[in-house]
Design a protein around this motif. Structure first.
Motif, PDB file in Angstrom:
ATOM      1  N   GLU A  77       0.834  -1.204   0.000  1.00 45.95           N
ATOM      2  CA  GLU A  77       0.000   0.000   0.000  1.00 45.95           C
ATOM      3  C   GLU A  77       0.870   1.255   0.000  1.00 45.95           C
ATOM      4  O   GLU A  77       0.583   2.231  -0.704  1.00 45.95           O
ATOM      5  CB  GLU A  77      -0.909  -0.012   1.220  1.00 45.95           C
ATOM      6  N   LYS A  78       1.956   1.232   0.768  1.00 49.10           N
ATOM      7  CA  LYS A  78       2.860   2.379   0.828  1.00 49.10           C
ATOM      8  C   LYS A  78       3.530   2.631  -0.518  1.00 49.10           C
ATOM      9  O   LYS A  78       3.693   3.785  -0.930  1.00 49.10           O
ATOM     10  CB  LYS A  78       3.921   2.169   1.911  1.00 49.10           C
ATOM     11  N   LYS A  81       1.034   4.438  -2.751  1.00 47.20           N
ATOM     12  CA  LYS A  81       0.804   5.837  -2.377  1.00 47.20           C
ATOM     13  C   LYS A  81       2.035   6.700  -2.622  1.00 47.20           C
ATOM     14  O   LYS A  81       1.932   7.840  -3.089  1.00 47.20           O
ATOM     15  CB  LYS A  81       0.392   5.907  -0.909  1.00 47.20           C
ATOM     16  N   GLU A  82       3.208   6.167  -2.293  1.00 50.36           N
ATOM     17  CA  GLU A  82       4.428   6.974  -2.385  1.00 50.36           C
ATOM     18  C   GLU A  82       4.853   7.224  -3.824  1.00 50.36           C
ATOM     19  O   GLU A  82       5.358   8.299  -4.155  1.00 50.36           O
ATOM     20  CB  GLU A  82       5.557   6.283  -1.619  1.00 50.36           C
TER      21      GLU A  82
END
Length: 268
Positions: A77-78, A81-82
């Motif tokens: 997920e990171k 998003k990143e």
């Protein structure tokens, strides 16, 4: 077919699913993602980050399977998003579909499970794009029924991925006729350039591979019309915890993709 957040493809290029075999930890995953995003942005290749949050199909009981489901999914997920890219991970049982779908954009059905009706339906009902790997034991034409199971449950976002056919007990071979045959189902077709070079069922209990042929498989797939490529890659193969024998060394990815872009431009 639309994959959430996939960047516009202005050059009619192939898209890429790439990343490590397994999520080993946040630092190395972010490092791999950052490098691939930089390369694909430069080459205008639409990109989906790949990483398995858990490895359920291992030869030996002591093989690495993961760092914990929630921990690994949060890392995926990171990444999304990143870096602003979609992410894909495998699921193995029906109950995992909704859980994984809350963290990633694409759910992948492993090749050995591509006939599991309940699993395909559960993935379809999440509304996420579903990438089904063709079983090593199936013909390309048989994958129509996997597509039907997903589409008939209200989800038209389907990808099919070829990963070779069983050839004897300890090898795989790619039949490139399968790519246009599966494209006739009106879904994008991907060539898995690394798993198709596995040499399974070795006496040691650790799958072997022929990574020197990744470029050969990738070039041929693009030449016959593959919409995308799937490549597992790692910066430190000697210490990779899963599928080290058939992943691509990360430092080689940019040069390979540069060649493949030229092949794509020659055949479109």
């Amino acid at each position: 077919m639309q994959i959430p957040k996939l960047k516009p493809n202005t050059d009619n290029n192939f898209f890429l699913m790439a990343g490590p075999c397994a999520i080993e930890g946040e630092e190395i995953v972010l490092r791999i993602a950052e490098r691939i995003v930089k390369i694909t942005d430069q080459l205008n290749i639409p990109y989906i980050f790949k990483g398995s949050y858990r490895k359920a199909n291992r030869s030996r009981l002591d093989s690495f399977t993961g760092i914990g489901d929630e921990k690994a999914l949060k890392i995926l997920e990171k990444v999304g998003k990143e870096f602003g890219v979609p992410t894909v991970t495998d699921i193995h049982e029906s109950g995992e579909a909704a859980m994984a779908a809350s963290y990633v954009d694409v759910l992948q059905i492993p090749a050995f499970l591509c006939r599991q009706t309940d699993l395909l339906i559960a993935a379809a009902k999440t509304g996420k794009t579903v990438n089904v790997k063709k079983g090593q034991f199936l013909s390309a034409g048989s994958m129509k029924y996997a597509v039907d199971k997903i589409v008939e449950n209200g989800n038209t976002n389907v990808i099919l991925t070829d990963r070779g056919n069983s050839f004897g007990y300890q090898d795989l071979i790619v039949d490139f006729r399968g790519i246009p045959e599966m494209r006739a189902f009106n879904v994008p077709v991907v060539m898995d350039c690394t798993h198709s070079l596995q040499q399974p069922n070795q006496a040691s209990g650790v799958t072997g591979g022929k990574p020197a042929l990744i470029e050969t498989i990738a070039k041929a797939a693009i030449a016959v019309g593959a919409d995308g490529l799937f490549i597992e890659t790692h910066p430190d193969l000697a210490n990779a915890k899963s599928d080290a024998a058939n992943m691509l060394q990360l430092d080689l990815l940019e040069g390979l993709l540069q060649k493949l872009v030229r092949v794509r431009q020659a055949v479109i």
